[in-house]
Write a protein that holds these residues in place. Structure first.
Motif, PDB file in Angstrom:
ATOM      1  N   VAL A 195       0.829  -1.194   0.053  1.00 19.08           N
ATOM      2  CA  VAL A 195       0.079   0.024   0.118  1.00 19.08           C
ATOM      3  C   VAL A 195       0.852   1.201   0.025  1.00 19.08           C
ATOM      4  O   VAL A 195       1.525   1.698   0.973  1.00 19.08           O
ATOM      5  CB  VAL A 195      -0.966  -0.057   1.240  1.00 19.08           C
TER       6      VAL A 195
ATOM      7  N   SER B 184       2.757   4.810  -2.278  1.00 16.23           N
ATOM      8  CA  SER B 184       2.451   6.059  -3.259  1.00 16.23           C
ATOM      9  C   SER B 184       3.543   5.802  -4.491  1.00 16.23           C
ATOM     10  O   SER B 184       4.476   5.196  -4.226  1.00 16.23           O
ATOM     11  CB  SER B 184       2.852   7.221  -2.647  1.00 16.23           C
TER      12      SER B 184
ATOM     13  N   ASN C 281      -0.839  10.623  -0.155  1.00 18.18           N
ATOM     14  CA  ASN C 281      -1.834  10.253   1.096  1.00 18.18           C
ATOM     15  C   ASN C 281      -1.307   9.361   2.101  1.00 18.18           C
ATOM     16  O   ASN C 281      -0.599   8.351   1.749  1.00 18.18           O
ATOM     17  CB  ASN C 281      -2.973   9.488   0.282  1.00 18.18           C
TER      18      ASN C 281
ATOM     19  N   HIS D 237      -3.031   5.412   5.478  1.00 17.16           N
ATOM     20  CA  HIS D 237      -2.888   3.827   5.041  1.00 17.16           C
ATOM     21  C   HIS D 237      -3.621   2.934   6.078  1.00 17.16           C
ATOM     22  O   HIS D 237      -3.949   1.700   5.652  1.00 17.16           O
ATOM     23  CB  HIS D 237      -1.550   3.592   4.937  1.00 17.16           C
TER      24      HIS D 237
ATOM     25  N   ARG E  81      -6.695   0.807   4.728  1.00 20.32           N
ATOM     26  CA  ARG E  81      -6.418   0.255   3.605  1.00 20.32           C
ATOM     27  C   ARG E  81      -5.787  -1.276   4.231  1.00 20.32           C
ATOM     28  O   ARG E  81      -6.078  -2.357   3.875  1.00 20.32           O
ATOM     29  CB  ARG E  81      -5.436   0.822   2.845  1.00 20.32           C
TER      30      ARG E  81
ATOM     31  N   VAL F  74      -1.850   4.414  -3.954  1.00 17.04           N
ATOM     32  CA  VAL F  74      -3.151   5.129  -3.215  1.00 17.04           C
ATOM     33  C   VAL F  74      -3.520   6.165  -4.409  1.00 17.04           C
ATOM     34  O   VAL F  74      -2.438   6.816  -5.126  1.00 17.04           O
ATOM     35  CB  VAL F  74      -2.634   5.704  -1.731  1.00 17.04           C
TER      36      VAL F  74
ATOM     37  N   GLU G 106      -3.836   9.815  -5.791  1.00 22.84           N
ATOM     38  CA  GLU G 106      -3.509  11.455  -5.083  1.00 22.84           C
ATOM     39  C   GLU G 106      -3.619  12.394  -6.320  1.00 22.84           C
ATOM     40  O   GLU G 106      -3.587  11.734  -7.606  1.00 22.84           O
ATOM     41  CB  GLU G 106      -2.026  10.749  -4.712  1.00 22.84           C
TER      42      GLU G 106
END
Ligand code: GYE
Length: 323
Positions: free
Chosen positions: A136, A138, A277, A280, A283, A303, A305
Motif C-alpha cells: 500500500v 505511493s 496520502n 494507510h 487500507r 493510493v 493522489e
C-alpha cells in the motif's frame, strides 16, 4: 458386555478430549487478538509521518488489533533488527515503512519462513513479488512527474531549480528526485542545487536556502520534496526579502498536501502541492481482514493522489481535507 462398555467409554473419552482440543484451538483462534508489528520510520519526522502513524494506530485499534509499533529513528540497521525481533515475537502480520528501499530481503525471507504476511506501506521496498504479501504505497515518481508537468505549463523562459530532497535512499526521495532530474534534462532546465535533507528536516532546508541566497545563487523554482521543507525554504526567502508563490519571483513546489500546507497554497505562498496520502490504516485493516478470511488480496495498491494549484484551489477544498 463389560468389555464392550469399557471400549465405548474409552472412545467417548477420546472423542471428548479431541473435541475439547479442537475447541480450545478454535477458541484460542477466536479469542486471540490479531497482532500487527509495525516498523515505522521516525516518530517526529514530518507532519505527514504524524498523520500516517495516527492513521495506522487508530485504524488498528478500531479493528481490535494489537499493535506493536517501533521506530527506526533514521537508522536503517535498527529497522532491520526491529523487524527481525517482531518476527521472533511471532506477530501475525508485519507492516514495514522503510527508511531505505534497499536491504529488506533477509527480513522478508524470515517473515515468509515464519508464515508472517509482509505488508509494505508508504514506500515501496526493493523486493521481488514472492517476498511480500501486499503493498500500500505511493507512486513517488508519478508524483514528481505531476510537478514536472505543471512546471512545463508555466512556460518560464529561464528555469533555475533548487531541489530539496528527502531522506537519501528512501523510495519517496528516489522517485521524486528522478522525476525532476529527468524533467530538467528533457526541458533544458538548470538544477542549481540538489541536496537531500536528512530526516526531511525543515530547519536543514531553511538553512540550505539561506546559504544559497547568501552565496548569490540565482533560482526561480524551489522543488521541495515535502511540505515541511517547502515551508523552511519560504522562511529563508522571506528573511532575505525574496518574493515567492503566486505573485512572487520564485515558484514553490511541495509534496504531501498537509492541510496546513494547502492553506499556504490557498494564500498563494505555495504554487503547487502534490498530494501524498498518509492514511494507510484503513487500507491495511481491509487487507488483513481479507487475508484472515482467506481471500486473495490485491498485491500492489497505489493510493489515489491529486495536485493542488494556487490558481484553482478553493476554501471548500482545504476545509474538506482530513489531514
Ligand atoms: O513525503 C515525508 C515523510 O514517505 C511519502 O516521508 C513519505 C514521506 C513524506 O516524512 O513528509
Amino acid at each position: 458386555m463389560k468389555k464392550l462398555f469399557s471400549v465405548v467409554l474409552v472412545l467417548m473419552i477420546m472423542l471428548s478430549l479431541a473435541a475439547c482440543g479442537k475447541d480450545s484451538k478454535t477458541t484460542g483462534k477466536k479469542d486471540k487478538k490479531i497482532t500487527v508489528g509495525v516498523v515505522q520510520t521516525n516518530a517526529n519526522e514530518s507532519d505527514w509521518r504524524t498523520a500516517n502513524t495516527d492513521s495506522l494506530n487508530n485504524a488498528f485499534k478500531e479493528a481490535g488489533f494489537e499493535t506493536k509499533m517501533v521506530f527506526g529513528e533514521g537508522d536503517h540497521a535498527k529497522q532491520i533488527s526491529q523487524a527481525q525481533q517482531l518476527i521472533q515475537e511471532e506477530v501475525d502480520y508485519l507492516v514495514v515503512l522503510g527508511l531505505q528501499s534497499a536491504g529488506w530481503e533477509d527480513v522478508a525471507k524470515a517473515a515468509k519462513e515464519a508464515g508472517i504476511p509482509f505488508i509494505m506501506a508508504d514506500r515501496k521496498l526493493d523486493l521481488s513479488e514472492d517476498l511480500y504479501t501486499a503493498m500500500v504505497c505511493s507512486d513517488f515518481e508519478a508524483e514528481g512527474n505531476k510537478a514536472v508537468e505543471w512546471l512545463e505549463k508555466q512556460a518560464l523562459s529561464d528555469v533555475k531549480i533548487v531541489v530539496l530532497g528527502g531522506d537519501t535512499g528512501s523510495s519517496a526521495q528516489l522517485g521524486r528526485s528522478k522525476a525532476i532530474e529527468e524533467g530538467a534534462a528533457k526541458n533544458g532546465w538548470e538544477i542549481v542545487f540538489n541536496q537531500n535533507m536528512k530526516g526531511w528536516d525543515e530547519t536543514l532546508a531553511k538553512q540550505a536556502v539561506a546559504d544559497l541566497i547568501a552565496s548569490g545563487t540565482e533560482f526561480n523554482v524551489v522543488y521541495a520534496e515535502n511540505d515541511n521543507m517547502a515551508r523552511g525554504a519560504c522562511d529563508a526567502m522571506s528573511a532575505a526579502g525574496i518574493t515567492y508563490g503566486k505573485n512572487g519571483d520564485v515558484k514553490v513546489i511541495a509534496f504531501d498536501a498537509n492541510k496546513w500546507a494547502l492553506e499556504k497554497v490557498l494564500a498563494g505562498e505555495f504554487n503547487l502541492d502534490v498530494e501524498c496520502n498518509p492514511l494507510h490504516g484503513p487500507r491495511i485493516v481491509k487487507l488483513i481482514n481479507q487475508l484472515e478470511a482467506g481471500e486473495k488480496v490485491e498485491k500492489n495498491a497505489y493510493v489515489d493522489e491529486e495536485v493542488f494549484d494556487c490558481d484553482t484551489i478553493t476554501r471548500e477544498i482545504v476545509d474538506a481535507r482530513s489531514y
